[in-house]
Scaffold this active site. Sequence first.
Site, PDB file in Angstrom:
ATOM      1  N   CYS A   1     -37.262  35.393 -32.458  1.00 11.00           N
ATOM      2  CA  CYS A   1     -38.155  34.926 -33.526  1.00 11.00           C
ATOM      3  C   CYS A   1     -37.452  34.970 -34.877  1.00 11.00           C
ATOM      4  O   CYS A   1     -37.809  35.775 -35.745  1.00 11.00           O
ATOM      5  CB  CYS A   1     -39.412  35.774 -33.544  1.00 11.00           C
ATOM      6  SG  CYS A   1     -40.259  35.719 -31.977  1.00 11.00           S
TER       7      CYS A   1
ATOM      8  N   ARG B   1     -22.428  35.134 -33.101  1.00 14.26           N
ATOM      9  CA  ARG B   1     -21.518  34.444 -34.017  1.00 14.26           C
ATOM     10  C   ARG B   1     -22.095  33.169 -34.651  1.00 14.26           C
ATOM     11  O   ARG B   1     -21.934  32.970 -35.851  1.00 14.26           O
ATOM     12  CB  ARG B   1     -20.182  34.131 -33.321  1.00 14.26           C
ATOM     13  CG  ARG B   1     -19.443  35.395 -32.853  1.00 14.26           C
ATOM     14  CD  ARG B   1     -18.064  35.093 -32.304  1.00 14.26           C
ATOM     15  NE  ARG B   1     -17.188  34.619 -33.338  1.00 14.26           N
ATOM     16  CZ  ARG B   1     -16.853  33.361 -33.539  1.00 14.26           C
ATOM     17  NH1 ARG B   1     -17.283  32.413 -32.724  1.00 14.26           N
ATOM     18  NH2 ARG B   1     -16.091  33.022 -34.530  1.00 14.26           N
TER      19      ARG B   1
ATOM     20  N   GLU C   1      -2.249  44.168 -33.228  1.00 14.61           N
ATOM     21  CA  GLU C   1      -3.504  44.604 -32.603  1.00 14.61           C
ATOM     22  C   GLU C   1      -4.415  43.382 -32.498  1.00 14.61           C
ATOM     23  O   GLU C   1      -5.143  43.057 -33.417  1.00 14.61           O
ATOM     24  CB  GLU C   1      -4.134  45.775 -33.377  1.00 14.61           C
ATOM     25  CG  GLU C   1      -4.075  45.650 -34.873  1.00 14.61           C
ATOM     26  CD  GLU C   1      -4.511  46.894 -35.622  1.00 14.61           C
ATOM     27  OE1 GLU C   1      -4.236  48.007 -35.158  1.00 14.61           O
ATOM     28  OE2 GLU C   1      -5.131  46.732 -36.690  1.00 14.61           O
TER      29      GLU C   1
END
Length: 418
Positions: A344, A314, A275
């Site tokens: 921010c 990421r 998978e």
Amino acid sequence: MSTPFDYADGELGVDGVSLADVASEFGTPLYVYHRPTIGARLATVREAFGGYPTRVCYSVKANSNLRLLKWLDSLEVGFDVVSGGELERAVIAGVAAERVVFAGVGKTNAELERAVASELWMITLESVEEAEAVTRLANALGRSAVPVALRINPDVDALTHPHITTGRGMDKFGLIPSEFADALDRVVNRPEVELVGLHMHLGSQITDMRPYELGLEEVVRCAEQAREMGAPLKWINAGGGFGISYDGEPVPAAADFAAAIAPTIRATGVELVLELGRFLVGPAGCLLTKVLYNKSRPDRRLAIVDGGMTTLLRPALYGAEHRVWPVKEHGGAREPTDVGGPICESTDYLARSRPLPPLGSGALLAVLDAGAYGMSMASHYNSHPCPAEVWITEDGEVELIRRRETIEDLLAIEMEAL
Ligand SMILES: Cc1ncc(COP(=O)(O)O)c(C=O)c1O
């Protein structure tokens, strides 16, 4: 195979399509996927595992765009989902239930009920209590022999980033050895369920073969134990995790993973399931973002761009390093440059201290290898609508596969309560 995006006449593009043109038509921030790359990567996996009965599934969490799922379905992959929402996506994309495996450490009762009623390929159970819950639900729904798999936590370090490591004994996923026998008791020789598979998933962005070998040794031991009890095992799911190159340096190929995985499975005589997410779609995508402002910092330049941690999480979440390339080549001196987003939060950078040429306001940057865990992790923090997604087809057509969100989209569900 690294990124498909390359320079021609000083401009970044792919198959004759200019990324600057794509950005001017669809705006930024924008995810751009090169579909032929996904097809080619799937073909390399199928070829590498061709000598052994293998079903390749796509892990929906990596990039859950509906058009992408529909297209992958036409290539006859299976689908790995980990929530009711992902299951719904697969169903809406036209995927047949018998091609869906449903893992996930915290499925709710409603999600399990839907899974049992849908007659999926198999439901991967991650705890003894979940095994009990499925049996109860099968009884309640009058189902018998619901196909299930048990997820083994083999206590193996995948030697990747700690935040994407899932198969160490201390990790929350799967069944550790002391739980396995108990789980077997709940799912073997019971009329409600049928134990057809064993599953492991060690983590993501794995580039070392040893964890697969060690993990599968444990899974094979578990398979023997399950078979001795009478389980009709048909599948061993070795999970996903195949790593890609984020810096352009060579990484193991699909054939290396096949050499580490297939022989162990061959000895068991069952079929292999994979998978994969990142390996299939990661290198096929880039994020286009536009420079809003240029600033200086004591030892570096700073470019503030219109895509940040809400667009591509990421770098902020894992310190992940993606290559960042200017869309138009520039002869100016390269200097260390931070690429900061509009959010921010002081962790909101797409890249730190990269050697980039001077970037005028409006310059475009491409963040490479953003096809996996990019858009699927996008959020609305600071009330930023999510970006649009386009793909480039085999004919070089640029197609919008998700329109840009508007602030109205974002506010609609709250307006109901106003
Ligand atoms: C159970 C499971 N299978 C497959 C995957 C896909 O992993 P990858 O994108 O690294 O192939 C994941 C992702 O973490 C997962 O949790």
